[in-house]
Design a protein around this motif. Structure first.
Motif, PDB file in Angstrom:
ATOM      1  N   MET A   1      -0.999 -19.192   9.296  1.00 26.27           N
ATOM      2  CA  MET A   1      -0.062 -18.101   9.040  1.00 26.27           C
ATOM      3  C   MET A   1       0.780 -17.867  10.296  1.00 26.27           C
ATOM      4  O   MET A   1       0.278 -17.964  11.409  1.00 26.27           O
ATOM      5  CB  MET A   1      -0.811 -16.811   8.694  1.00 26.27           C
ATOM      6  N   PRO A   2       2.044 -17.540  10.104  1.00 26.81           N
ATOM      7  CA  PRO A   2       2.910 -17.312  11.253  1.00 26.81           C
ATOM      8  C   PRO A   2       2.537 -16.046  12.016  1.00 26.81           C
ATOM      9  O   PRO A   2       1.959 -15.111  11.462  1.00 26.81           O
ATOM     10  CB  PRO A   2       4.304 -17.196  10.635  1.00 26.81           C
ATOM     11  N   ARG A   3       2.893 -16.055  13.287  1.00 31.80           N
ATOM     12  CA  ARG A   3       2.682 -14.874  14.135  1.00 31.80           C
ATOM     13  C   ARG A   3       4.029 -14.231  14.431  1.00 31.80           C
ATOM     14  O   ARG A   3       5.045 -14.913  14.546  1.00 31.80           O
ATOM     15  CB  ARG A   3       1.982 -15.264  15.435  1.00 31.80           C
ATOM     16  N   TYR A   4       4.006 -12.913  14.578  1.00 25.63           N
ATOM     17  CA  TYR A   4       5.217 -12.135  14.838  1.00 25.63           C
ATOM     18  C   TYR A   4       4.955 -11.183  15.988  1.00 25.63           C
ATOM     19  O   TYR A   4       3.850 -10.656  16.134  1.00 25.63           O
ATOM     20  CB  TYR A   4       5.618 -11.330  13.595  1.00 25.63           C
ATOM     21  N   LEU A   5       5.987 -10.969  16.776  1.00 30.25           N
ATOM     22  CA  LEU A   5       5.924  -9.995  17.854  1.00 30.25           C
ATOM     23  C   LEU A   5       6.856  -8.854  17.501  1.00 30.25           C
ATOM     24  O   LEU A   5       8.041  -9.074  17.233  1.00 30.25           O
ATOM     25  CB  LEU A   5       6.342 -10.632  19.185  1.00 30.25           C
ATOM     26  N   SER A   6       6.309  -7.659  17.454  1.00 29.40           N
ATOM     27  CA  SER A   6       7.115  -6.468  17.234  1.00 29.40           C
ATOM     28  C   SER A   6       7.271  -5.787  18.587  1.00 29.40           C
ATOM     29  O   SER A   6       6.304  -5.289  19.158  1.00 29.40           O
ATOM     30  CB  SER A   6       6.427  -5.531  16.238  1.00 29.40           C
ATOM     31  N   LEU A   7       8.493  -5.824  19.118  1.00 27.46           N
ATOM     32  CA  LEU A   7       8.793  -5.198  20.401  1.00 27.46           C
ATOM     33  C   LEU A   7       9.202  -3.759  20.137  1.00 27.46           C
ATOM     34  O   LEU A   7      10.150  -3.501  19.392  1.00 27.46           O
ATOM     35  CB  LEU A   7       9.928  -5.942  21.101  1.00 27.46           C
ATOM     36  N   ALA A  81       3.352  -5.155  19.487  1.00 23.91           N
ATOM     37  CA  ALA A  81       2.259  -5.494  18.577  1.00 23.91           C
ATOM     38  C   ALA A  81       2.397  -6.974  18.239  1.00 23.91           C
ATOM     39  O   ALA A  81       3.471  -7.426  17.845  1.00 23.91           O
ATOM     40  CB  ALA A  81       2.324  -4.660  17.303  1.00 23.91           C
ATOM     41  N   LEU A  82       1.330  -7.706  18.416  1.00 26.36           N
ATOM     42  CA  LEU A  82       1.286  -9.120  18.049  1.00 26.36           C
ATOM     43  C   LEU A  82       0.546  -9.202  16.721  1.00 26.36           C
ATOM     44  O   LEU A  82      -0.615  -8.784  16.618  1.00 26.36           O
ATOM     45  CB  LEU A  82       0.561  -9.933  19.124  1.00 26.36           C
ATOM     46  N   MET A  83       1.247  -9.691  15.694  1.00 24.41           N
ATOM     47  CA  MET A  83       0.690  -9.715  14.341  1.00 24.41           C
ATOM     48  C   MET A  83       0.665 -11.129  13.796  1.00 24.41           C
ATOM     49  O   MET A  83       1.493 -11.953  14.154  1.00 24.41           O
ATOM     50  CB  MET A  83       1.556  -8.856  13.402  1.00 24.41           C
ATOM     51  N   GLN A  84      -0.269 -11.353  12.900  1.00 30.15           N
ATOM     52  CA  GLN A  84      -0.316 -12.583  12.127  1.00 30.15           C
ATOM     53  C   GLN A  84      -0.178 -12.157  10.678  1.00 30.15           C
ATOM     54  O   GLN A  84      -1.042 -11.457  10.156  1.00 30.15           O
ATOM     55  CB  GLN A  84      -1.628 -13.321  12.356  1.00 30.15           C
ATOM     56  N   ALA A  85       0.925 -12.535  10.063  1.00 33.28           N
ATOM     57  CA  ALA A  85       1.216 -12.088   8.707  1.00 33.28           C
ATOM     58  C   ALA A  85       1.588 -13.282   7.837  1.00 33.28           C
ATOM     59  O   ALA A  85       1.971 -14.331   8.341  1.00 33.28           O
ATOM     60  CB  ALA A  85       2.356 -11.076   8.735  1.00 33.28           C
ATOM     61  N   LYS A  86       1.518 -13.088   6.522  1.00 30.09           N
ATOM     62  CA  LYS A  86       1.834 -14.201   5.617  1.00 30.09           C
ATOM     63  C   LYS A  86       3.309 -14.564   5.683  1.00 30.09           C
ATOM     64  O   LYS A  86       3.681 -15.702   5.463  1.00 30.09           O
ATOM     65  CB  LYS A  86       1.415 -13.891   4.189  1.00 30.09           C
ATOM     66  N   ASP A  87       4.167 -13.575   5.998  1.00 32.67           N
ATOM     67  CA  ASP A  87       5.599 -13.826   6.123  1.00 32.67           C
ATOM     68  C   ASP A  87       6.262 -12.681   6.879  1.00 32.67           C
ATOM     69  O   ASP A  87       5.614 -11.683   7.228  1.00 32.67           O
ATOM     70  CB  ASP A  87       6.256 -14.037   4.752  1.00 32.67           C
ATOM     71  N   LYS A  88       7.554 -12.823   7.131  1.00 32.09           N
ATOM     72  CA  LYS A  88       8.293 -11.814   7.895  1.00 32.09           C
ATOM     73  C   LYS A  88       8.328 -10.476   7.167  1.00 32.09           C
ATOM     74  O   LYS A  88       8.256  -9.425   7.799  1.00 32.09           O
ATOM     75  CB  LYS A  88       9.714 -12.311   8.172  1.00 32.09           C
ATOM     76  N   VAL A 112      11.378  -7.195  15.333  1.00 36.05           N
ATOM     77  CA  VAL A 112      10.342  -8.103  14.840  1.00 36.05           C
ATOM     78  C   VAL A 112      10.874  -9.528  14.913  1.00 36.05           C
ATOM     79  O   VAL A 112      11.924  -9.833  14.350  1.00 36.05           O
ATOM     80  CB  VAL A 112       9.948  -7.752  13.384  1.00 36.05           C
ATOM     81  N   ARG A 113      10.126 -10.382  15.625  1.00 34.27           N
ATOM     82  CA  ARG A 113      10.551 -11.772  15.779  1.00 34.27           C
ATOM     83  C   ARG A 113       9.367 -12.691  15.595  1.00 34.27           C
ATOM     84  O   ARG A 113       8.274 -12.427  16.082  1.00 34.27           O
ATOM     85  CB  ARG A 113      11.168 -11.967  17.157  1.00 34.27           C
ATOM     86  N   GLU A 114       9.618 -13.789  14.873  1.00 36.27           N
ATOM     87  CA  GLU A 114       8.569 -14.779  14.663  1.00 36.27           C
ATOM     88  C   GLU A 114       8.384 -15.576  15.948  1.00 36.27           C
ATOM     89  O   GLU A 114       9.340 -15.921  16.650  1.00 36.27           O
ATOM     90  CB  GLU A 114       8.937 -15.717  13.518  1.00 36.27           C
ATOM     91  N   ILE A 115       7.140 -15.889  16.225  1.00 37.33           N
ATOM     92  CA  ILE A 115       6.813 -16.691  17.402  1.00 37.33           C
ATOM     93  C   ILE A 115       6.932 -18.163  17.029  1.00 37.33           C
ATOM     94  O   ILE A 115       6.382 -18.612  16.012  1.00 37.33           O
ATOM     95  CB  ILE A 115       5.385 -16.356  17.900  1.00 37.33           C
TER      96      ILE A 115
END
Length: 118
Positions: A1-7, A81-88, A112-115
Motif C-alpha cells: 500500500m502506498p505511503r503518504y505524508l501529511s504536512l 503524519a506519515l500514513m499508509q493508505a489504500k489510496d490518496k 498530502v503527498r504520496e511518498i
C-alpha cells in the motif's frame, strides 16, 4: 500500500500562544489511536516553533545556514503524519478528520503527498 505524508502547516502568528487546548489534545489522541488501530498511521509528531529551527540553503554551489525565527515565513510546518493508505482519497479523508477536530480559531492547512517508493 502506498505511503503518504501529511504536512501540517500553521500560521504561527495566529496560533494560540498557549498551544492546543486540553480538549483538542484529547481529540487528537483519540484520532491517533483510531488511525493506529486501523493500520493507517505509521508516525506523527508536532514540531518545535520555527524560532528554534535552522534553515540550510543551497544555491549556486554555496551553502548558507540561518537560525530562526524566519521573518519572511507566514505559514510553517508545525507537524506531520506519515500514513499508509489504500489510496490518496483515504489519506485525504483521514487528513480531513484531523483538521475538523480543531477549534474554529485555528488556521491549519495540510498538504498530502504520496511518498515515492524505490
Amino acid at each position: 500500500m502506498p505511503r503518504y505524508l501529511s504536512l501540517v502547516r500553521v500560521d504561527e502568528s495566529a496560533a494560540p500562544a498557549e498551544g492546543p487546548s486540553p480538549e483538542l489534545m484529547q481529540r487528537m489522541g483519540e484520532l491517533i489511536e483510531e488511525m493506529t488501530k486501523a493500520g493507517v498511521l505509521l508516525d506523527t509528531a508536532g514540531l518545535t516553533p520555527s524560532a528554534q529551527g535552522t534553515r540550510v540553503h543551497y544555491e549556486g554551489g554555496q551553502l548558507s545556514v540561518t537560525d530562526g525565527p524566519f521573518t519572511e515565513s507566514k505559514e510553517v510546518i508545525g507537524g506531520y503524519a506519515l500514513m499508509q493508505a489504500k489510496d490518496k482519497a483515504e489519506a485525504i479523508e483521514w487528513t480531513r478528520r484531523f483538521l475538523k477536530i480543531h477549534e474554529p480559531h485555528w488556521t491549519v492547512t495540510c498538504e498530502v503527498r504520496e511518498i515515492v517508493e524505490g
